[in-house]
Scaffold this motif. Sequence first.
Motif, mmCIF file in Angstrom:
data_model
loop_
_atom_site.group_PDB
_atom_site.id
_atom_site.type_symbol
_atom_site.label_atom_id
_atom_site.label_comp_id
_atom_site.label_asym_id
_atom_site.label_seq_id
_atom_site.Cartn_x
_atom_site.Cartn_y
_atom_site.Cartn_z
ATOM 1 N N UNK A 11 0.842 -1.205 0.000
ATOM 2 C CA UNK A 11 0.000 0.000 0.000
ATOM 3 C C UNK A 11 0.877 1.256 0.000
ATOM 4 N N UNK A 12 0.272 2.352 -0.397
ATOM 5 C CA UNK A 12 0.921 3.649 -0.279
ATOM 6 C C UNK A 12 -0.184 4.669 -0.067
ATOM 7 N N UNK A 13 -0.506 5.463 -1.083
ATOM 8 C CA UNK A 13 -1.628 6.381 -0.946
ATOM 9 C C UNK A 13 -1.289 7.701 -0.298
ATOM 10 N N UNK A 14 -0.058 8.175 -0.460
ATOM 11 C CA UNK A 14 0.303 9.484 0.080
ATOM 12 C C UNK A 14 -0.624 10.563 -0.478
ATOM 13 N N UNK A 73 0.478 4.566 6.490
ATOM 14 C CA UNK A 73 0.761 3.987 7.793
ATOM 15 C C UNK A 73 0.288 4.816 8.961
ATOM 16 N N UNK A 74 -0.456 5.910 8.672
ATOM 17 C CA UNK A 74 -0.878 6.802 9.741
ATOM 18 C C UNK A 74 -2.330 7.243 9.523
ATOM 19 N N UNK A 75 -2.980 7.540 10.628
ATOM 20 C CA UNK A 75 -4.332 8.104 10.585
ATOM 21 C C UNK A 75 -4.209 9.607 10.829
ATOM 22 N N UNK A 76 -4.632 10.380 9.847
ATOM 23 C CA UNK A 76 -4.572 11.844 9.952
ATOM 24 C C UNK A 76 -5.972 12.388 10.128
ATOM 25 N N UNK A 102 -6.219 -0.638 8.626
ATOM 26 C CA UNK A 102 -5.842 -0.125 7.305
ATOM 27 C C UNK A 102 -4.502 0.610 7.378
ATOM 28 N N UNK A 103 -4.357 1.466 8.364
ATOM 29 C CA UNK A 103 -3.095 2.176 8.516
ATOM 30 C C UNK A 103 -1.961 1.225 8.876
ATOM 31 N N UNK A 104 -2.262 0.231 9.711
ATOM 32 C CA UNK A 104 -1.244 -0.736 10.113
ATOM 33 C C UNK A 104 -0.721 -1.562 8.957
ATOM 34 N N UNK A 105 -1.551 -1.713 7.906
ATOM 35 C CA UNK A 105 -1.133 -2.456 6.720
ATOM 36 C C UNK A 105 -0.394 -1.567 5.721
ATOM 37 N N UNK A 106 -0.149 -0.305 6.098
ATOM 38 C CA UNK A 106 0.589 0.598 5.229
ATOM 39 C C UNK A 106 -0.268 1.542 4.423
ATOM 40 N N UNK A 107 -1.584 1.562 4.687
ATOM 41 C CA UNK A 107 -2.478 2.463 3.971
ATOM 42 C C UNK A 107 -2.553 3.826 4.636
ATOM 43 N N UNK A 108 -3.184 4.746 3.941
ATOM 44 C CA UNK A 108 -3.352 6.123 4.415
ATOM 45 C C UNK A 108 -4.796 6.346 4.812
ATOM 46 N N UNK A 109 -5.017 7.005 5.943
ATOM 47 C CA UNK A 109 -6.366 7.368 6.381
ATOM 48 C C UNK A 109 -6.400 8.865 6.656
#
Length: 241
Positions: free
Chosen positions: A1-4, A30-33, A176-183
């Motif tokens: 995952x990425x999604x910056x 990897x982070x929840x913003x 989702x963030x733990x798997x490398x996604x962006x929130x």
Amino acid sequence: MNGMLRIEGLTKRHGSRLVLSDVSFRAQPGRVTAFLGPNGAGKSSTLRILLGLDHPSGGHALIDGQPYRRLREPLRTIGSLLDGPGAHRSRTARNHLTWLARASGLPKRRVDEVLERVGLADAGRTRVGRFSLGMGQRLGLAAALLGEPSALVLDEPVNGLDPGGIRWIRALLREHAGAGGTVLLSSHLMSEVAEIADDLVIIAGGRIASAGRFDKVTAGYATLEDAFFALTAAGRAEEAR
């Protein structure tokens, strides 16, 4: 995952009114913003531009380095929840998701998978007009998850959910963030944001009042709520000068 997700110098005018002024921040993989601000601060305008629903007067809103309109497979890159489920009241949940899957070239199996994941497996044949507010939110989340996107953009995702539903979505976003996604999420529930957010972006009067790691933005304040009111008041005072 990425999604910056990168918002760079975003400006938006409606006639003579300046809605957004040089708005810049990032939501990282990897982070929840959490994107916070009072009503009318510019949150919805920013998210709509990010998702290709509106045009900026200046600046850029980028997803993996591309504006939304240039994404080849948008639902596989970014999933969103804005303004509820977005489904016609006469459609069933299953029909709505099947239509989205077909339009986006997604496998039909994803419909059953996301209905199961959001807790609507037994309501797939129910018309959306009969859904409660919380069920509508779950359907909107199912649509956001349909393409297994790397980034999620959610506006008030816990609206209408009961305490069990709120706990469930918190776990889903952390997973989702733990798997490398962006929130990137917008919410007025400070207590919930404090439970889940890694980073904060606070906007007031169309300008960024503060952005960064949760602990840095809230440093010197007893609670997130105290930080929010102090920073948004300062932002509005700056706008009035």
